[in-house]
Design a protein around this motif. Structure first.
Motif, PDB file in Angstrom:
ATOM      1  N   GLU A 106       0.845  -1.197   0.000  1.00 18.92           N
ATOM      2  CA  GLU A 106       0.000   0.000   0.000  1.00 18.92           C
ATOM      3  C   GLU A 106       0.883   1.251   0.000  1.00 18.92           C
ATOM      4  OE1 GLU A 106      -3.652   1.729   2.787  1.00 18.92           O
ATOM      5  OE2 GLU A 106      -2.177   0.359   3.643  1.00 18.92           O
ATOM      6  N   VAL A 107       0.470   2.256  -0.754  1.00 19.13           N
ATOM      7  CA  VAL A 107       1.168   3.551  -0.906  1.00 19.13           C
ATOM      8  C   VAL A 107       2.696   3.387  -0.890  1.00 19.13           C
ATOM      9  CG1 VAL A 107      -0.703   5.053  -0.170  1.00 19.13           C
ATOM     10  CG2 VAL A 107       0.798   4.120   1.572  1.00 19.13           C
ATOM     11  N   ASN A 155       0.661   7.228  -3.535  1.00 23.45           N
ATOM     12  CA  ASN A 155      -0.062   8.424  -3.120  1.00 23.45           C
ATOM     13  C   ASN A 155      -0.339   9.217  -4.393  1.00 23.45           C
ATOM     14  OD1 ASN A 155      -0.090   8.733   0.022  1.00 23.45           O
ATOM     15  ND2 ASN A 155       1.963   7.981  -0.474  1.00 23.45           N
ATOM     16  N   GLU A 156      -1.606   9.232  -4.798  1.00 23.85           N
ATOM     17  CA  GLU A 156      -1.973   9.881  -6.057  1.00 23.85           C
ATOM     18  C   GLU A 156      -2.397  11.324  -5.808  1.00 23.85           C
ATOM     19  OE1 GLU A 156      -5.282   9.686  -9.664  1.00 23.85           O
ATOM     20  OE2 GLU A 156      -5.457   8.336  -7.922  1.00 23.85           O
ATOM     21  N   ARG A 157      -1.778  12.237  -6.510  1.00 25.36           N
ATOM     22  CA  ARG A 157      -2.098  13.654  -6.386  1.00 25.36           C
ATOM     23  C   ARG A 157      -3.409  13.970  -7.105  1.00 25.36           C
ATOM     24  NH1 ARG A 157       2.044  16.045  -9.144  1.00 25.36           N
ATOM     25  NH2 ARG A 157       3.392  15.427  -7.414  1.00 25.36           N
ATOM     26  N   GLU A 161      -5.195  17.483  -2.072  1.00 30.08           N
ATOM     27  CA  GLU A 161      -6.028  16.316  -2.374  1.00 30.08           C
ATOM     28  C   GLU A 161      -5.122  15.142  -2.734  1.00 30.08           C
ATOM     29  OE1 GLU A 161      -9.841  15.246  -5.281  1.00 30.08           O
ATOM     30  OE2 GLU A 161      -8.444  16.846  -5.821  1.00 30.08           O
ATOM     31  N   ILE A 162      -5.111  14.129  -1.862  1.00 30.35           N
ATOM     32  CA  ILE A 162      -4.278  12.946  -2.071  1.00 30.35           C
ATOM     33  C   ILE A 162      -5.173  11.710  -1.953  1.00 30.35           C
ATOM     34  CG2 ILE A 162      -2.185  11.717  -1.389  1.00 30.35           C
ATOM     35  CD1 ILE A 162      -1.358  14.153   0.244  1.00 30.35           C
ATOM     36  N   TYR A 163      -4.969  10.764  -2.857  1.00 32.52           N
ATOM     37  CA  TYR A 163      -5.702   9.501  -2.817  1.00 32.52           C
ATOM     38  C   TYR A 163      -4.737   8.354  -2.534  1.00 32.52           C
ATOM     39  CZ  TYR A 163      -9.539  12.036  -5.038  1.00 32.52           C
ATOM     40  OH  TYR A 163     -10.539  12.933  -5.316  1.00 32.52           O
TER      41      TYR A 163
END
Length: 325
Positions: free
Chosen positions: A46-47, A102-104, A110-112
């Motif tokens: 994960e991440v 960690n998607e911008r 805003e991070i997903y």
């Protein structure tokens, strides 16, 4: 009808904390090793790119604010140049990859928490955004939506994925099963700050076994570790960081078969790569007894509705309050 057989790999290691470039290079090195050993699928934690917000658990929100900004600066755009080395490695080594990032998002801050699904031609065929950040994670990540709850057809079989705690979400798991999932990638982070009586490694194993047994499929589990480098980075703000982030049985990585049992020897806490032979034909026989997608269900009684529409931040309505003007 063909039932693919292939070798899979799963990784248990830490990223180069909050350093996208070095973490991507580390991932490519691991991909290279796994492919040289014959793997056609590899799962990362994960991440993994490029780190988990441990500060949410061991600092106040005010103390963690500067770390949040650093994480945002080390989040990535999936179509940007940061991830291209991984896409290229998938194509070069003919291997499918599931990796957490960690998607911008579109807004600053805003991070997903996102899992990428990459095929063996180097194509980003899908991304799943974690539906509900768990507990203290809500200080960092924006929630995903139903549009990313999908299963992806590949040369090695249909792949689905969920991140960490959402593997306890029965309806999310059933949605993936109903879409034909036969290979499930569940990725996690090591979390030593869980309650004292909580065995994280065992909890991960239980979740994976439950999904595999219920769905009669293969689950690939990848979990990160907490390196000394991560603890040293956080130590100036948390002097007792080693005490807080060190505990046995905090990480589990391995494979679970369609009968709910472990394949081979998993990794618990130690870093490394684990391999397993996957034969999707083995998903057939167990369904004779319990096929919750077919004869062992009552869809005249149960009806699951899933909203797969992307979340819209705003709607523009032409003439909405136009009172004769």
């Amino acid at each position: 009808m063909e039932f693919p057989k292939f070798k899979a790999a799963t990784v248990q290691t830490s990223p180069v904390f909050l350093d996208v470039e070095k973490t991507v290079d580390k991932a490519v090195s691991i991909i290279t090793e796994a492919a040289s050993n014959g793997a056609k699928l590899i799962a990362f934690p994960e991440v993994f790119v490029a780190g988990y917000p441990y500060w949410n658990w061991i600092m106040t929100p005010v103390q963690g604010s500067k770390w949040y900004e650093e994480l945002y600066r080390n989040s990535v755009d999936v179509s940007g140049p940061d991830m291209q080395k991984i896409y290229d490695a998938a194509k070069e080594f003919d291997i499918h990859i599931v990796i957490g990032i960690n998607e911008r998002g579109e807004s600053y801050g805003e991070i997903y928490n996102t899992n990428l699904i990459i095929d063996n031609l180097g194509n980003l065929i899908g991304k799943h955004r974690k539906l509900v950040p768990t507990w203290a994670e809500k200080l960092t990540w924006t929630s995903g939506d139903g549009s990313s709850l999908k299963v992806y057809k590949t040369d090695i079989g249909p792949i689905g994925t969920l991140a960490c705690g959402e593997n306890t979400n029965t309806l999310a798991r059933f949605t993936l099963l109903s879409l034909g999932e036969l290979i499930h990638v569940a990725n996690y982070i090591s979390l030593p700050v869980a309650p004292p009586d909580y065995d994280m490694a065992e909890a991960i194993k239980i979740r994976a076994a439950a999904h595999s047994f219920e769905g009669k499929l293969f689950t690939v589990v990848s979990c990160s570790t907490i390196s000394k480098e991560i603890m040293q980075r956080l130590k100036p703000d948390v002097p007792n960081v080693e005490e807080l982030l060190t505990r046995k049985n905090s990480a589990f990585s391995g494979f679970i078969g369609p009968n709910g049992t472990t394949i081979g020897t998993p990794l618990i806490d130690d870093e490394g790569i684990v391999y397993a032979e996957i034969d999707l034909a083995k998903c057939i026989q167990p369904k004779q007894m319990h096929d919750i997608l077919g004869h062992y269900n009552r869809f005249d009684i149960f009806d699951l509705r899933v909203n797969v529409a992307p979340t819209s931040k705003i709607r523009f309505v032409d003439g909405f309050n136009n009172l004769g003007g």
